[in-house]
Design a protein around this motif. Structure first.
Motif, PDB file in Angstrom:
ATOM      1  N   VAL A 234       0.844  -1.196   0.000  1.00 34.22           N
ATOM      2  CA  VAL A 234       0.000   0.000   0.000  1.00 34.22           C
ATOM      3  C   VAL A 234       0.878   1.244   0.000  1.00 34.22           C
ATOM      4  O   VAL A 234       2.107   1.166   0.088  1.00 34.22           O
ATOM      5  CB  VAL A 234      -0.928   0.019   1.236  1.00 34.22           C
ATOM      6  CG1 VAL A 234      -1.864  -1.185   1.234  1.00 34.22           C
ATOM      7  CG2 VAL A 234      -0.119   0.050   2.531  1.00 34.22           C
ATOM      8  N   THR A 235       0.254   2.400  -0.078  1.00 34.99           N
ATOM      9  CA  THR A 235       0.976   3.671   0.009  1.00 34.99           C
ATOM     10  C   THR A 235       0.782   4.262   1.395  1.00 34.99           C
ATOM     11  O   THR A 235      -0.185   3.940   2.102  1.00 34.99           O
ATOM     12  CB  THR A 235       0.469   4.678  -1.035  1.00 34.99           C
ATOM     13  OG1 THR A 235      -0.903   5.009  -0.741  1.00 34.99           O
ATOM     14  CG2 THR A 235       0.575   4.094  -2.439  1.00 34.99           C
ATOM     15  N   TYR A 236       1.694   5.152   1.758  1.00 32.02           N
ATOM     16  CA  TYR A 236       1.574   5.806   3.059  1.00 32.02           C
ATOM     17  C   TYR A 236       0.287   6.616   3.155  1.00 32.02           C
ATOM     18  O   TYR A 236      -0.345   6.672   4.207  1.00 32.02           O
ATOM     19  CB  TYR A 236       2.782   6.719   3.305  1.00 32.02           C
ATOM     20  CG  TYR A 236       2.688   7.487   4.612  1.00 32.02           C
ATOM     21  CD1 TYR A 236       2.776   6.827   5.835  1.00 32.02           C
ATOM     22  CD2 TYR A 236       2.495   8.871   4.620  1.00 32.02           C
ATOM     23  CE1 TYR A 236       2.683   7.511   7.028  1.00 32.02           C
ATOM     24  CE2 TYR A 236       2.398   9.565   5.817  1.00 32.02           C
ATOM     25  CZ  TYR A 236       2.492   8.891   7.012  1.00 32.02           C
ATOM     26  OH  TYR A 236       2.380   9.579   8.195  1.00 32.02           O
ATOM     27  N   ASP A 237      -0.124   7.208   2.054  1.00 31.56           N
ATOM     28  CA  ASP A 237      -1.314   8.053   2.071  1.00 31.56           C
ATOM     29  C   ASP A 237      -2.556   7.268   2.485  1.00 31.56           C
ATOM     30  O   ASP A 237      -3.463   7.810   3.121  1.00 31.56           O
ATOM     31  CB  ASP A 237      -1.522   8.687   0.692  1.00 31.56           C
ATOM     32  CG  ASP A 237      -2.401   9.914   0.758  1.00 31.56           C
ATOM     33  OD1 ASP A 237      -2.351  10.630   1.779  1.00 31.56           O
ATOM     34  OD2 ASP A 237      -3.155  10.159  -0.205  1.00 31.56           O
ATOM     35  N   THR A 238      -2.600   5.977   2.149  1.00 30.05           N
ATOM     36  CA  THR A 238      -3.778   5.173   2.500  1.00 30.05           C
ATOM     37  C   THR A 238      -3.694   4.624   3.925  1.00 30.05           C
ATOM     38  O   THR A 238      -4.719   4.241   4.494  1.00 30.05           O
ATOM     39  CB  THR A 238      -3.941   3.990   1.532  1.00 30.05           C
ATOM     40  OG1 THR A 238      -2.800   3.122   1.637  1.00 30.05           O
ATOM     41  CG2 THR A 238      -4.078   4.479   0.100  1.00 30.05           C
ATOM     42  N   ALA A 239      -2.503   4.599   4.502  1.00 33.21           N
ATOM     43  CA  ALA A 239      -2.330   3.986   5.822  1.00 33.21           C
ATOM     44  C   ALA A 239      -1.881   4.978   6.890  1.00 33.21           C
ATOM     45  O   ALA A 239      -1.669   4.592   8.042  1.00 33.21           O
ATOM     46  CB  ALA A 239      -1.312   2.844   5.736  1.00 33.21           C
ATOM     47  N   LYS A 240      -1.766   6.251   6.525  1.00 37.60           N
ATOM     48  CA  LYS A 240      -1.127   7.215   7.418  1.00 37.60           C
ATOM     49  C   LYS A 240      -1.857   7.439   8.734  1.00 37.60           C
ATOM     50  O   LYS A 240      -1.233   7.789   9.740  1.00 37.60           O
ATOM     51  CB  LYS A 240      -0.940   8.550   6.699  1.00 37.60           C
ATOM     52  CG  LYS A 240      -2.224   9.275   6.309  1.00 37.60           C
ATOM     53  CD  LYS A 240      -1.909  10.578   5.578  1.00 37.60           C
ATOM     54  CE  LYS A 240      -3.166  11.407   5.293  1.00 37.60           C
ATOM     55  NZ  LYS A 240      -4.065  10.724   4.318  1.00 37.60           N
ATOM     56  N   ASN A 241      -3.161   7.266   8.763  1.00 38.49           N
ATOM     57  CA  ASN A 241      -3.917   7.538   9.989  1.00 38.49           C
ATOM     58  C   ASN A 241      -4.025   6.330  10.916  1.00 38.49           C
ATOM     59  O   ASN A 241      -4.100   6.475  12.132  1.00 38.49           O
ATOM     60  CB  ASN A 241      -5.323   8.037   9.650  1.00 38.49           C
ATOM     61  CG  ASN A 241      -5.311   9.407   8.996  1.00 38.49           C
ATOM     62  OD1 ASN A 241      -4.375  10.182   9.174  1.00 38.49           O
ATOM     63  ND2 ASN A 241      -6.347   9.707   8.232  1.00 38.49           N
ATOM     64  N   THR A 242      -4.034   5.131  10.344  1.00 38.49           N
ATOM     65  CA  THR A 242      -4.186   3.926  11.165  1.00 38.49           C
ATOM     66  C   THR A 242      -2.900   3.123  11.313  1.00 38.49           C
ATOM     67  O   THR A 242      -2.767   2.336  12.248  1.00 38.49           O
ATOM     68  CB  THR A 242      -5.252   3.002  10.552  1.00 38.49           C
ATOM     69  OG1 THR A 242      -4.795   2.574   9.249  1.00 38.49           O
ATOM     70  CG2 THR A 242      -6.585   3.723  10.426  1.00 38.49           C
ATOM     71  N   TRP A 243      -1.956   3.310  10.386  1.00 32.21           N
ATOM     72  CA  TRP A 243      -0.720   2.523  10.329  1.00 32.21           C
ATOM     73  C   TRP A 243      -1.033   1.032  10.261  1.00 32.21           C
ATOM     74  O   TRP A 243      -0.348   0.178  10.814  1.00 32.21           O
ATOM     75  CB  TRP A 243       0.204   2.838  11.503  1.00 32.21           C
ATOM     76  CG  TRP A 243       1.651   2.514  11.254  1.00 32.21           C
ATOM     77  CD1 TRP A 243       2.428   1.668  11.980  1.00 32.21           C
ATOM     78  CD2 TRP A 243       2.499   3.026  10.216  1.00 32.21           C
ATOM     79  NE1 TRP A 243       3.708   1.609  11.475  1.00 32.21           N
ATOM     80  CE2 TRP A 243       3.776   2.452  10.382  1.00 32.21           C
ATOM     81  CE3 TRP A 243       2.299   3.923   9.168  1.00 32.21           C
ATOM     82  CZ2 TRP A 243       4.841   2.724   9.551  1.00 32.21           C
ATOM     83  CZ3 TRP A 243       3.374   4.208   8.331  1.00 32.21           C
ATOM     84  CH2 TRP A 243       4.623   3.610   8.519  1.00 32.21           C
ATOM     85  N   THR A 244      -2.133   0.704   9.549  1.00 31.92           N
ATOM     86  CA  THR A 244      -2.528  -0.689   9.350  1.00 31.92           C
ATOM     87  C   THR A 244      -2.943  -0.886   7.898  1.00 31.92           C
ATOM     88  O   THR A 244      -3.099   0.070   7.138  1.00 31.92           O
ATOM     89  CB  THR A 244      -3.713  -1.089  10.253  1.00 31.92           C
ATOM     90  OG1 THR A 244      -4.860  -0.304   9.899  1.00 31.92           O
ATOM     91  CG2 THR A 244      -3.378  -0.896  11.724  1.00 31.92           C
ATOM     92  N   GLN A 245      -3.148  -2.143   7.525  1.00 25.41           N
ATOM     93  CA  GLN A 245      -3.705  -2.486   6.232  1.00 25.41           C
ATOM     94  C   GLN A 245      -4.352  -3.863   6.337  1.00 25.41           C
ATOM     95  O   GLN A 245      -4.182  -4.575   7.336  1.00 25.41           O
ATOM     96  CB  GLN A 245      -2.632  -2.528   5.146  1.00 25.41           C
ATOM     97  CG  GLN A 245      -1.683  -3.717   5.248  1.00 25.41           C
ATOM     98  CD  GLN A 245      -0.915  -3.973   3.971  1.00 25.41           C
ATOM     99  OE1 GLN A 245       0.135  -3.384   3.765  1.00 25.41           O
ATOM    100  NE2 GLN A 245      -1.428  -4.861   3.126  1.00 25.41           N
ATOM    101  N   THR A 246      -5.103  -4.234   5.319  1.00 26.02           N
ATOM    102  CA  THR A 246      -5.672  -5.571   5.228  1.00 26.02           C
ATOM    103  C   THR A 246      -4.726  -6.471   4.444  1.00 26.02           C
ATOM    104  O   THR A 246      -4.247  -6.100   3.371  1.00 26.02           O
ATOM    105  CB  THR A 246      -7.047  -5.533   4.542  1.00 26.02           C
ATOM    106  OG1 THR A 246      -7.942  -4.740   5.316  1.00 26.02           O
ATOM    107  CG2 THR A 246      -7.623  -6.942   4.401  1.00 26.02           C
ATOM    108  N   LEU A 247      -4.448  -7.648   4.982  1.00 27.04           N
ATOM    109  CA  LEU A 247      -3.627  -8.643   4.303  1.00 27.04           C
ATOM    110  C   LEU A 247      -4.515  -9.844   3.999  1.00 27.04           C
ATOM    111  O   LEU A 247      -5.100 -10.446   4.903  1.00 27.04           O
ATOM    112  CB  LEU A 247      -2.444  -9.063   5.169  1.00 27.04           C
ATOM    113  CG  LEU A 247      -1.453 -10.035   4.510  1.00 27.04           C
ATOM    114  CD1 LEU A 247      -0.656  -9.321   3.425  1.00 27.04           C
ATOM    115  CD2 LEU A 247      -0.504 -10.629   5.558  1.00 27.04           C
ATOM    116  N   ILE A 248      -4.605 -10.201   2.731  1.00 26.50           N
ATOM    117  CA  ILE A 248      -5.435 -11.334   2.306  1.00 26.50           C
ATOM    118  C   ILE A 248      -4.598 -12.607   2.393  1.00 26.50           C
ATOM    119  O   ILE A 248      -3.494 -12.686   1.843  1.00 26.50           O
ATOM    120  CB  ILE A 248      -5.951 -11.138   0.870  1.00 26.50           C
ATOM    121  CG1 ILE A 248      -6.707  -9.804   0.757  1.00 26.50           C
ATOM    122  CG2 ILE A 248      -6.866 -12.282   0.456  1.00 26.50           C
ATOM    123  CD1 ILE A 248      -7.057  -9.427  -0.675  1.00 26.50           C
TER     124      ILE A 248
END
Length: 414
Positions: A234-248
């Motif tokens: 992902v990019t930082y812009d999409t994760a900057k507020n939560t510092w998380t992402q979804t991993l499939i």
């Protein structure tokens, strides 16, 4: 000394003094946000929040040609959402206790329980967000070399050398203490042997906590999980507020559980130095931030919410790929044994965790209530008289908020 009739103010002041004296390692957390909760005359309600900005980061230009970069700041919120307290009662004769008797018989046990509750709660929030975990889970610390794995990992993460703190379970504290008594460093050995004190070790202010949290890993069964899907970075812009992402992912056994706080690595995904963005040669560790039960069929996807996000380039890069060219089919290797409890020692920079203890509002209609504040701490005491039984009932409340604002600058330690 003549006895003094107890008032809410006297009770609150006695409680506050004990709170200040017993707070321990919690004093070492980042407390500056408390000043933003200091403007309301009547105090704050549970649920009040402030915004905290995550720092921007940049890459270094080489040469004379300007290379403009966008300033992208993330943000998170610190919510004052934890109201805790102890309730007790006094008879009319108890109301003439000396203040010293009150502190020893009533307030110290009450405030000790409040502080231990808060310490365990804050430490649990911390470990569940820390994705770095060094050492061998299940092994107790017994040597300086084992302890040094914590600050060594902070160095790999380019964490500042100052304001580092360690939190150890009793077993790990005393295991390491036994090693310190054998050192040929007079003052250190004396403090360890006579006082049971570890103090500053390798530039880390070291504390023991009797309420160090325990993490029990998910069942996972005999799973052989893999990532499922290309382009999962992902990019930082999409994760900057939560510092998380979804991993499939897929390949988990049916009904396997993955618990918030579980840590794992991905084959071929390596941690980078936050400053140089060069690989450290260490597999990046990830933490699951919410409980998940795997899908009943191993061919179905199971989505995990993880931290840190997989960012492959730019000023906020977190990982690099080595020996693999895609995020699909990577082996997921959990840290520790399934369904096993591990004590969560931690080494961290004070700025990783924010703690705010703020004045709690005084409800309308309260008679003779009191709220006392001192050194960014506050306690509220409200009396209620039971005329039928001639008993004074008291409620003592404390309002606080806690937030892991920067999980990058801390690690668990086994």
């Amino acid at each position: 000394m003549a006895n003094t009739t107890l008032t809410a103010s006297i009770v609150a002041k006695a409680a506050l003094a004990i709170l200040d004296n017993e707070l321990g390692w919690l004093k070492r957390l980042y407390r500056a946000h408390e000043s933003e909760f200091s403007n309301r005359v009547n105090g704050y309600k549970i649920g009040d929040t402030i915004s905290i900005r995550r720092p921007a980061d940049f890459t270094v230009r080489s040469g004379a040609t300007m290379d403009l970069q966008d300033v992208i700041e993330g943000k998170t919120t610190l919510s004052i959402d934890q109201q805790i307290g102890v309730d007790f009662s006094f008879t009319s004769s108890d109301m003439t206790l000396e203040v010293s008797d009150l502190a020893e018989r009533v307030m110290k046990p009450a405030m000790t329980n409040i502080i231990n509750h808060m310490a365990n709660d804050v430490a649990t929030q911390m470990y569940q967000g820390f994705y770095n975990w060094v050492g061998t889970p299940g092994n107790e610390l017994s040597t300086y070399a084992e302890f040094a794995l914590g600050p060594e990992r902070l160095d790999e993460l380019a964490v500042p050398m100052t304001d580092r703190v360690a939190l150890l379970s009793p077993a790990d504290h005393w295991g390491l203490l036994g090693n310190q008594t054998g050192l040929y460093i007079e003052n250190v050995a004396r403090a360890a042997y006579r006082n049971g004190s570890l103090g500053m070790i390798g530039g880390v202010d070291t504390y023991m906590s009797q309420v160090t949290p325990t993490h029990t890993t998910g069942s996972r069964d005999a799973s052989t999980p893999l990532t499922d899907g290309t382009g999962q970075n992902v990019t930082y812009d999409t994760a900057k507020n939560t510092w998380t992402q979804t991993l499939i992912t897929d390949g988990w056994d049916s009904s396997a559980t993955i618990k918030a706080g579980d840590v794992f690595t991905l084959d071929g995904v390596y941690m980078v130095n936050p400053k140089t963005k060069v690989t450290t040669g260490i597999l990046q560790q990830f933490v699951v931030t919410a409980d998940v039960t795997a899908n009943e069929t191993t061919t179905l996807d199971t989505n995990l919410t993880i931290s840190p996000p997989l960012i492959l380039s730019g000023p906020h890069q977190t990982v690099t790929l080595s020996g693999v060219s895609t995020t699909d089919g990577l082996t997921i290797t959990p840290v520790g044994t399934a369904s096993t409890a591990y004590k969560q020692n931690m080494v961290f920079h004070k700025n990783s965790m924010a703690l705010a203890i703020v004045p709690l509002e005084m409800p309308q209609g309260v008679v003779n209530g009191a709220r006392e504040s001192y050194k960014d701490m506050s306690v509220r005491v409200v009396p209620v008289y039971d005329g039928v039984n001639d008993v004074s009932k008291w409620r003592l409340d404390l309002l606080y908020g806690r937030k892991l604002v920067d999980p990058r600058i801390g690690t668990r330690l086994s």
